[in-house]
Design a protein around this motif. Structure first.
Motif, PDB file in Angstrom:
ATOM      1  N   UNK A 130      -8.860  -6.806   7.084  1.00 45.88           N
ATOM      2  CA  UNK A 130      -8.815  -7.774   8.170  1.00 45.88           C
ATOM      3  C   UNK A 130     -10.127  -7.860   8.917  1.00 45.88           C
ATOM      4  N   UNK A 131     -10.800  -6.719   9.090  1.00 43.30           N
ATOM      5  CA  UNK A 131     -12.091  -6.715   9.774  1.00 43.30           C
ATOM      6  C   UNK A 131     -13.148  -7.444   8.952  1.00 43.30           C
ATOM      7  N   UNK A 132     -13.153  -7.224   7.641  1.00 44.19           N
ATOM      8  CA  UNK A 132     -14.134  -7.888   6.781  1.00 44.19           C
ATOM      9  C   UNK A 132     -13.944  -9.400   6.753  1.00 44.19           C
ATOM     10  N   UNK A 133     -12.716  -9.861   6.962  1.00 42.05           N
ATOM     11  CA  UNK A 133     -12.434 -11.300   6.925  1.00 42.05           C
ATOM     12  C   UNK A 133     -12.947 -12.044   8.149  1.00 42.05           C
ATOM     13  N   UNK A 134     -13.319 -11.314   9.194  1.00 46.54           N
ATOM     14  CA  UNK A 134     -13.652 -11.946  10.475  1.00 46.54           C
ATOM     15  C   UNK A 134     -15.059 -12.524  10.614  1.00 46.54           C
ATOM     16  N   UNK A 135     -16.133 -11.831  10.216  1.00 48.52           N
ATOM     17  CA  UNK A 135     -17.466 -12.196  10.716  1.00 48.52           C
ATOM     18  C   UNK A 135     -17.934 -13.615  10.434  1.00 48.52           C
TER      19      UNK A 135
END
Length: 338
Positions: A130-135
């Motif tokens: 989920x964190x990788x999908x954000x930037x």
């Protein structure tokens, strides 16, 4: 370390290039040395998850040199800081996320060198995927609304600012797409009245309302609308973007993030549809720790969700790339895990 690299075409086949993009079969899992920081401000990250973006193999940066390692979004842990970097904002073991600059793709690998200016602490409310999908998508939405439309993210208890924003309406085209889902959430978090446009209410209305949209419309419903919106953020381009000149108020903002619309002002000027008094522009994401910090805070406050359409181990990168470039019904990004 294991890394995905784009292998060059073998003679007599022509060299791969944006005009002759490599197929997914050119993606190979290789074993190469682990890099190390060589100057202040560099960090070595153990990558846990990274994204696959549609059409990455058509990007000019993919062919900057042979055997390039693609990938920009990432989430992982800090494992090495440049020696003597006692003043670093990070320490070994920190869980972080971010996006390396387009000119330095490198995150489809177990380890990658990133700059401190490209990193923030990972939000606690999501996992690695989920964190990788954000930037990329999240920061694009942030820059569109905050940096270019001039809106402010609200702090808790900022009643007057919220009341002022509630008087304004923002139209988001392609609202159910990769960037659109973050535009809807961020715009709603500012108190704006959000009108989300997509090609199908049957498919997208319930989802977009859950994200915070006040109205969800199909494009045909907008025909005849005149001078209604204070801000329009377009992710679609083409005739949808052209029609937006009629929808935006005098003094409003018309902003496109559709890559094919980089010269829309010039093209629309030739068609005579550009309006004086409207702030209109196309931009390419710059990225910043400011945007990453804001996204992390909003995620941890439950005001922004990240979306993962599919997760693949790095060994299945070809399958993952084909999935990301096909027609899938899920929401969000295709993720490689390591």
């Amino acid at each position: 370390m294991q890394a995905i690299r784009v292998h060059p075409a073998q003679p007599p086949s022509p060299a791969y290039a944006p005009s002759n993009p490599a197929p997914s079969t050119a993606l190979h899992l290789d074993n190469i040395p682990i890099p190390h920081p060589t100057k202040p401000g560099e960090l070595l990250i153990r990558i846990k998850a990274t994204t696959i973006i549609r059409d990455m193999l058509t990007w000019p940066e993919t062919y900057a040199h042979d055997y390039i390692i693609p990938g920009n979004d990432f989430a992982g842990t800090v494992v090495e800081i440049f020696p003597g970097g006692e003043e670093s904002a990070f320490k070994i073991g920190d869980e972080v996320f971010g996006m390396v600059h387009a000119d330095r793709p490198s995150t489809w690998a177990e380890y990658a060198i990133v700059l401190e200016s490209e990193v923030a602490l990972k939000p606690k409310g999501v996992g690695w995927e989920g964190a990788a999908a954000l930037p990329l998508s999240g920061m694009t939405a942030f820059e569109a609304l905050v940096d270019h439309a001039g809106l402010s993210l609200l702090q808790d208890g900022d009643v007057e600012a919220r009341k002022e924003n509630e008087k304004k309406e923002v139209l988001i085209t392609g609202a159910a797409g990769g960037v659109g889902i973050y535009l809807v959430q961020l715009a709603a978090s500012t108190g704006l009245r959000v009108i989300a446009a997509s090609s199908s209410n049957a498919r997208n209305e319930e989802f977009l309302r859950e994200l915070g949209a006040h109205e969800v419309v199909e494009y045909s419903v907008l025909e005849g609308v005149k001078d209604r919106f204070d801000v329009i953020i377009d992710t679609v381009g083409g005739e949808t973007l052209a029609q937006c000149w009629g929808y935006v108020k005098d003094g409003g903002s018309l902003i496109s993030v559709d890559s094919g619309s980089f010269n829309f002002l010039e093209e629309h000027g030739k068609r005579g549809i550009v309006r004086d008094g409207v702030k209109a522009l196309f931009f390419i994401i710059r990225g910043s720790t400011r945007a990453l910090h804001a996204l992390a805070e909003l995620v941890d406050r439950g005001m922004v969700k990240s979306f993962v359409a599919g997760t693949y181990p790095i060994a299945k990168v070809r399958e993952a790339y084909d999935f990301a470039n096909g027609r899938f019904t899920g929401r969000g990004k295709a993720i490689l895990t390591l």
